[in-house]
Scaffold this active site. Structure first.
Site, PDB file in Angstrom:
ATOM      1  N   ARG A  93     -25.982  32.725 -13.675  1.00 45.23           N
ATOM      2  CA  ARG A  93     -25.407  32.604 -12.328  1.00 45.23           C
ATOM      3  C   ARG A  93     -23.881  32.458 -12.403  1.00 45.23           C
ATOM      4  O   ARG A  93     -23.158  33.072 -11.607  1.00 45.23           O
ATOM      5  CB  ARG A  93     -26.006  31.400 -11.604  1.00 45.23           C
ATOM      6  CG  ARG A  93     -25.348  31.128 -10.250  1.00 45.23           C
ATOM      7  CD  ARG A  93     -26.040  29.993  -9.514  1.00 45.23           C
ATOM      8  NE  ARG A  93     -25.375  29.665  -8.264  1.00 45.23           N
ATOM      9  CZ  ARG A  93     -25.782  28.683  -7.448  1.00 45.23           C
ATOM     10  NH1 ARG A  93     -26.849  27.964  -7.780  1.00 45.23           N
ATOM     11  NH2 ARG A  93     -25.134  28.429  -6.333  1.00 45.23           N
ATOM     12  N   ASN A 147     -34.221  34.120  -5.330  1.00 43.38           N
ATOM     13  CA  ASN A 147     -33.138  34.916  -4.751  1.00 43.38           C
ATOM     14  C   ASN A 147     -32.789  36.127  -5.592  1.00 43.38           C
ATOM     15  O   ASN A 147     -33.043  36.130  -6.790  1.00 43.38           O
ATOM     16  CB  ASN A 147     -31.887  34.029  -4.616  1.00 43.38           C
ATOM     17  CG  ASN A 147     -31.872  33.288  -3.297  1.00 43.38           C
ATOM     18  OD1 ASN A 147     -32.193  33.862  -2.256  1.00 43.38           O
ATOM     19  ND2 ASN A 147     -31.498  32.017  -3.347  1.00 43.38           N
ATOM     20  N   CYS A 168     -36.636  31.595   3.110  1.00 40.09           N
ATOM     21  CA  CYS A 168     -35.298  31.046   2.917  1.00 40.09           C
ATOM     22  C   CYS A 168     -35.149  29.847   3.848  1.00 40.09           C
ATOM     23  O   CYS A 168     -35.720  29.832   4.931  1.00 40.09           O
ATOM     24  CB  CYS A 168     -34.268  32.118   3.256  1.00 40.09           C
ATOM     25  SG  CYS A 168     -32.576  31.499   3.237  1.00 40.09           S
ATOM     26  N   HIS A 198     -30.066  36.041   4.403  1.00 40.96           N
ATOM     27  CA  HIS A 198     -28.655  35.676   4.284  1.00 40.96           C
ATOM     28  C   HIS A 198     -27.778  36.609   5.130  1.00 40.96           C
ATOM     29  O   HIS A 198     -26.587  36.748   4.881  1.00 40.96           O
ATOM     30  CB  HIS A 198     -28.197  35.628   2.812  1.00 40.96           C
ATOM     31  CG  HIS A 198     -28.826  34.490   2.055  1.00 40.96           C
ATOM     32  ND1 HIS A 198     -28.488  34.155   0.768  1.00 40.96           N
ATOM     33  CD2 HIS A 198     -29.770  33.578   2.425  1.00 40.96           C
ATOM     34  CE1 HIS A 198     -29.203  33.112   0.375  1.00 40.96           C
ATOM     35  NE2 HIS A 198     -29.995  32.742   1.361  1.00 40.96           N
ATOM     36  N   TYR A 251     -24.053  32.373   5.770  1.00 41.33           N
ATOM     37  CA  TYR A 251     -23.677  33.404   4.796  1.00 41.33           C
ATOM     38  C   TYR A 251     -22.839  34.518   5.409  1.00 41.33           C
ATOM     39  O   TYR A 251     -22.186  35.285   4.685  1.00 41.33           O
ATOM     40  CB  TYR A 251     -24.924  34.009   4.131  1.00 41.33           C
ATOM     41  CG  TYR A 251     -25.479  33.119   3.044  1.00 41.33           C
ATOM     42  CD1 TYR A 251     -25.121  33.288   1.722  1.00 41.33           C
ATOM     43  CD2 TYR A 251     -26.348  32.075   3.355  1.00 41.33           C
ATOM     44  CE1 TYR A 251     -25.608  32.468   0.722  1.00 41.33           C
ATOM     45  CE2 TYR A 251     -26.848  31.237   2.368  1.00 41.33           C
ATOM     46  CZ  TYR A 251     -26.472  31.437   1.049  1.00 41.33           C
ATOM     47  OH  TYR A 251     -26.954  30.615   0.068  1.00 41.33           O
TER      48      TYR A 251
HETATM   49  P1  NAD Z   1     -33.410  26.430 -11.831  1.00 45.79           P
HETATM   50  O1  NAD Z   1     -32.765  27.149 -12.920  1.00 45.79           O
HETATM   51  O2  NAD Z   1     -33.201  24.982 -11.777  1.00 45.79           O
HETATM   52  O3  NAD Z   1     -35.003  26.554 -11.856  1.00 45.79           O
HETATM   53  C1  NAD Z   1     -35.687  27.645 -12.112  1.00 45.79           C
HETATM   54  C2  NAD Z   1     -36.715  27.349 -13.205  1.00 45.79           C
HETATM   55  O4  NAD Z   1     -37.322  28.591 -13.470  1.00 45.79           O
HETATM   56  C3  NAD Z   1     -36.113  26.841 -14.523  1.00 45.79           C
HETATM   57  O5  NAD Z   1     -36.761  25.673 -14.953  1.00 45.79           O
HETATM   58  C4  NAD Z   1     -36.322  28.014 -15.471  1.00 45.79           C
HETATM   59  O6  NAD Z   1     -36.569  27.629 -16.805  1.00 45.79           O
HETATM   60  C5  NAD Z   1     -37.520  28.684 -14.856  1.00 45.79           C
HETATM   61  N1  NAD Z   1     -37.720  30.090 -15.208  1.00 45.79           N
HETATM   62  C6  NAD Z   1     -36.810  31.046 -15.471  1.00 45.79           C
HETATM   63  N2  NAD Z   1     -37.430  32.207 -15.759  1.00 45.79           N
HETATM   64  C7  NAD Z   1     -38.761  31.979 -15.626  1.00 45.79           C
HETATM   65  C8  NAD Z   1     -39.921  32.780 -15.794  1.00 45.79           C
HETATM   66  N3  NAD Z   1     -39.840  34.056 -16.147  1.00 45.79           N
HETATM   67  N4  NAD Z   1     -41.127  32.215 -15.597  1.00 45.79           N
HETATM   68  C9  NAD Z   1     -41.224  30.910 -15.261  1.00 45.79           C
HETATM   69  N5  NAD Z   1     -40.166  30.110 -15.110  1.00 45.79           N
HETATM   70  C10 NAD Z   1     -38.950  30.639 -15.281  1.00 45.79           C
HETATM   71  O7  NAD Z   1     -33.026  27.162 -10.477  1.00 45.79           O
HETATM   72  P2  NAD Z   1     -33.042  26.597  -8.994  1.00 45.79           P
HETATM   73  O8  NAD Z   1     -31.663  26.281  -8.615  1.00 45.79           O
HETATM   74  O9  NAD Z   1     -34.055  25.569  -8.829  1.00 45.79           O
HETATM   75  O10 NAD Z   1     -33.448  27.893  -8.186  1.00 45.79           O
HETATM   76  C11 NAD Z   1     -34.640  28.576  -8.443  1.00 45.79           C
HETATM   77  C12 NAD Z   1     -34.686  29.850  -7.640  1.00 45.79           C
HETATM   78  O11 NAD Z   1     -34.869  29.575  -6.256  1.00 45.79           O
HETATM   79  C13 NAD Z   1     -33.409  30.674  -7.723  1.00 45.79           C
HETATM   80  O12 NAD Z   1     -33.726  32.044  -7.743  1.00 45.79           O
HETATM   81  C14 NAD Z   1     -32.681  30.301  -6.458  1.00 45.79           C
HETATM   82  O13 NAD Z   1     -31.769  31.267  -6.063  1.00 45.79           O
HETATM   83  C15 NAD Z   1     -33.838  30.177  -5.508  1.00 45.79           C
HETATM   84  N6  NAD Z   1     -33.614  29.401  -4.281  1.00 45.79           N
HETATM   85  C16 NAD Z   1     -33.910  30.019  -3.122  1.00 45.79           C
HETATM   86  C17 NAD Z   1     -33.747  29.383  -1.915  1.00 45.79           C
HETATM   87  C18 NAD Z   1     -34.038  30.151  -0.673  1.00 45.79           C
HETATM   88  O14 NAD Z   1     -33.537  29.811   0.371  1.00 45.79           O
HETATM   89  N7  NAD Z   1     -34.820  31.220  -0.752  1.00 45.79           N
HETATM   90  C19 NAD Z   1     -33.318  28.039  -1.884  1.00 45.79           C
HETATM   91  C20 NAD Z   1     -33.039  27.418  -3.096  1.00 45.79           C
HETATM   92  C21 NAD Z   1     -33.207  28.107  -4.293  1.00 45.79           C
HETATM   93  C1  G6P Z   2     -29.121  27.881   0.271  1.00 43.24           C
HETATM   94  C2  G6P Z   2     -29.760  29.236   0.254  1.00 43.24           C
HETATM   95  C3  G6P Z   2     -30.445  29.510  -1.009  1.00 43.24           C
HETATM   96  C4  G6P Z   2     -29.510  29.276  -2.148  1.00 43.24           C
HETATM   97  C5  G6P Z   2     -29.061  27.840  -2.143  1.00 43.24           C
HETATM   98  C6  G6P Z   2     -28.035  27.598  -3.216  1.00 43.24           C
HETATM   99  O1  G6P Z   2     -30.056  26.971   0.593  1.00 43.24           O
HETATM  100  O2  G6P Z   2     -30.603  29.494   1.329  1.00 43.24           O
HETATM  101  O3  G6P Z   2     -30.952  30.797  -0.980  1.00 43.24           O
HETATM  102  O4  G6P Z   2     -30.092  29.589  -3.357  1.00 43.24           O
HETATM  103  O5  G6P Z   2     -28.528  27.476  -0.937  1.00 43.24           O
HETATM  104  O6  G6P Z   2     -27.865  26.247  -3.409  1.00 43.24           O
HETATM  105  P1  G6P Z   2     -27.167  25.701  -4.709  1.00 43.24           P
HETATM  106  O7  G6P Z   2     -27.166  24.221  -4.539  1.00 43.24           O
HETATM  107  O8  G6P Z   2     -27.976  26.171  -5.866  1.00 43.24           O
HETATM  108  O9  G6P Z   2     -25.793  26.279  -4.738  1.00 43.24           O
HETATM  109 MN    MN Z   3     -31.713  31.407   1.052  1.00 47.28          MN
END
Ligand code: NAD
Ligand code: G6P
Ligand code: MN
Ligand code: MN
Length: 432
Positions: A93, A147, A168, A198, A251
């Site tokens: 990232r 994402n 989301c 977004h 966004y």
């Molecule tokens: P993170 O890195 O803390 O957690 C993700 C976990 O997934 C990690 O523990 C990692 O080891 C694991 N991982 C990676 N590849 C993997 C695989 N192939 N199989 C199983 N596990 C795997 O990340 P995060 O900040 O918690 O975010 C996780 C995801 O959720 C990201 O893609 C982020 O953008 C998304 N997110 C989306 C929203 C939304 O609004 N849609 C909100 C928050 C986070």
């Molecule tokens: C928002 C969005 C997510 C995004 C997150 C990032 O909630 O909707 O899609 O991944 O913020 O938050 P962070 O704390 O990882 O910057």
């Molecule tokens: Mn989002």
């Protein structure tokens, strides 16, 4: 009861999800939660898993928490699969955010070239997960948070048979923010959302069924702020809000205030504060220190520093609406199916939908207003090209995807950025 698999279970957001399951335990009986991670996430998985166990125990629930690196074991016969993975971790990232900045282009993990890079790293992995679901739990619902959620959902719907809904927290965050501005309970606020992930607009805003759009927009241009923790707090221009006549999502700042946001990003980078990924690395470190404490048995307040506030609310209430066949309205990423008449039927849109046991049915919206149609059409073209590039690994499709992105200023810059992305992500791009 239900079996739920959480892929990316070691995420620091997992306690948020667990809290959601605890709050809704009466209407949504979960017997087993499988938290799945990979070798690199093993330590996080065990810390989060132990905390999850303590949370269920404190709540007096018998839900079993399983931690595993065996994805198939978790997916087999699951009722719901939640994906929240980060391919390449926060290091990837940070690279996504830095590469565009070198060329004075927005560096963000979901929009612009950063989102493109995250998408092409993630698509092969998510399709692989879907192969397991097709084989081991073909009736399961996939709730995708990963994402860029709109693009990933688009890939899953186009290339697999998995029943999926993309989610989301932005829409629910906007509803809660509007309620806060009006000083009312958020249950009284309803927003007609339309657009893409977004890139969603609040077309009309209602309080107790009464249209209050202009009141909210007036407050917004008088400096009330609607934002997420991961986006710079910049106010909207009064005249812009007046002429748009709709509520932009946080966004949208990247698209309508590109120069000012870029300035903020460069400032943060130069001051040593770093890109958002670098900030999140610090927040995450503190969070996991907290999670490790054996006397902690609830979601710690510090998790609110992340952008994902209300994440669990959105996910677990959606799952409950499916399971209980509620026919309730949620804002989700779903196949358009004619709801927006000037977008193709088969593209994914973010829109209010009726949720029942058969899934999400988008509510008919009609034609996109001309004020927002151009941007949405262009970003959808970018998204479709990105999905194609992510699946095929074709250089020319990837290049065209970046060129089609409104945040990329020229072919020359698109080529440079793409080259950096391909070189720096070599280990995660088997398709290229
Ligand atoms: P993170 O890195 O803390 O957690 C993700 C976990 O997934 C990690 O523990 C990692 O080891 C694991 N991982 C990676 N590849 C993997 C695989 N192939 N199989 C199983 N596990 C795997 O990340 P995060 O900040 O918690 O975010 C996780 C995801 O959720 C990201 O893609 C982020 O953008 C998304 N997110 C989306 C929203 C939304 O609004 N849609 C909100 C928050 C986070
Ligand atoms: C928002 C969005 C997510 C995004 C997150 C990032 O909630 O909707 O899609 O991944 O913020 O938050 P962070 O704390 O990882 O910057
Ligand atoms: Mn989002
Ligand atoms: Mn079952």
């Amino acid at each position: 009861g239900l079996k739920v698999a959480v892929i990316g279970g070691g995420s620091s957001y997992t306690p948020e999800l667990i809290e959601g399951f605890i709050i809704r335990a009466k209407e949504l009986p979960v017997d087993d939660i499988y938290l799945v991670d990979i070798e690199e996430g093993k330590e996080k998985l065990s810390i989060v898993g132990e905390l999850a166990k303590r949370m269920f125990f404190k709540a007096g629930l018998k839900t079993r928490v399983h931690m595993t690196l065996d994805r198939k074991e978790a997916i087999e016969d699951a009722d719901f699969v939640i994906t929240q993975i980060r391919v390449g971790g926060l290091e990837a990232r940070a690279r996504d955010e830095r590469i565009p900045l070198r060329y004075n282009v927005i560096g963000q993990e979901t929009t612009g070239p950063g989102g493109f890079a995250k998408a092409i790293r993630t698509i092969p992995v998510i399709l692989d997960i879907c192969r397991d679901i097709e084989e081991l739990s073909p009736d399961a619902w996939l709730i995708n948070f990963t994402n860029p959620a709109g693009i990933i959902t688009e890939a899953v719907l186009r290339y697999t048979n998995v029943k999926t809904i993309g989610l989301c927290n932005v829409p629910i965050g906007m509803v809660n923010n509007v309620a806060k501005i009006l000083n009312v309970d958020s249950k009284r606020v309803r927003i007609e959302f339309v657009g893409l992930n977004h890139m969603v607009y609040g077309k009309e805003i209602y309080l107790d069924g009464k249209n209050i759009t202009s009141t909210v927009l007036k407050k917004l241009s008088d400096s009330a702020l609607i934002n997420m923790n991961n986006i710079p707090d910049l106010n909207w221009d009064k005249d812009f809000i007046y002429s748009l006549g709709m509520l932009p999502c946080p966004y949208h700042r990247y698209f309508y205030m590109t120069d000012e946001i870029l300035e903020e990003e460069i400032k943060a980078f130069q001051s040593g504060e770093g890109t958002r990924a670098q900030q999140v690395m610090k927040i995450e470190k503190d969070l996991f220190e907290k999670y490790k404490n054996p006397s902690l048995d609830e979601k710690p307040k510090e998790l609110e520093k992340r952008g994902g506030a209300y994440y669990s609310d959105a996910a677990v209430s959606l799952i409950s609406a499916i399971y209980n066949d509620k026919e309730e309205i949620h804002t989700v990423n779903v196949r358009n199916n004619g709801a927006i008449s000037n977008l193709p039927d088969d593209v994914v849109v973010e829109i209010n939908s009726v949720i029942s046991k058969t899934g999400a049915k988008p509510i008919a919206f009609g034609k996109l207003p001309i004020k927002i149609n151009g941007l949405i059409q262009q970003v959808k073209s970018y998204e479709l090209l990105t999905v194609k590039a992510g699946v095929t690994g074709d250089y020319y499709t990837a290049l065209m995807a970046l060129i089609a992105n409104p945040l990329v200023p020229s072919v020359k810059i698109a080529k440079k950025i793409l080259n950096d992305i391909l070189v720096q992500n070599r280990d995660y791009l088997p398709q290229f």
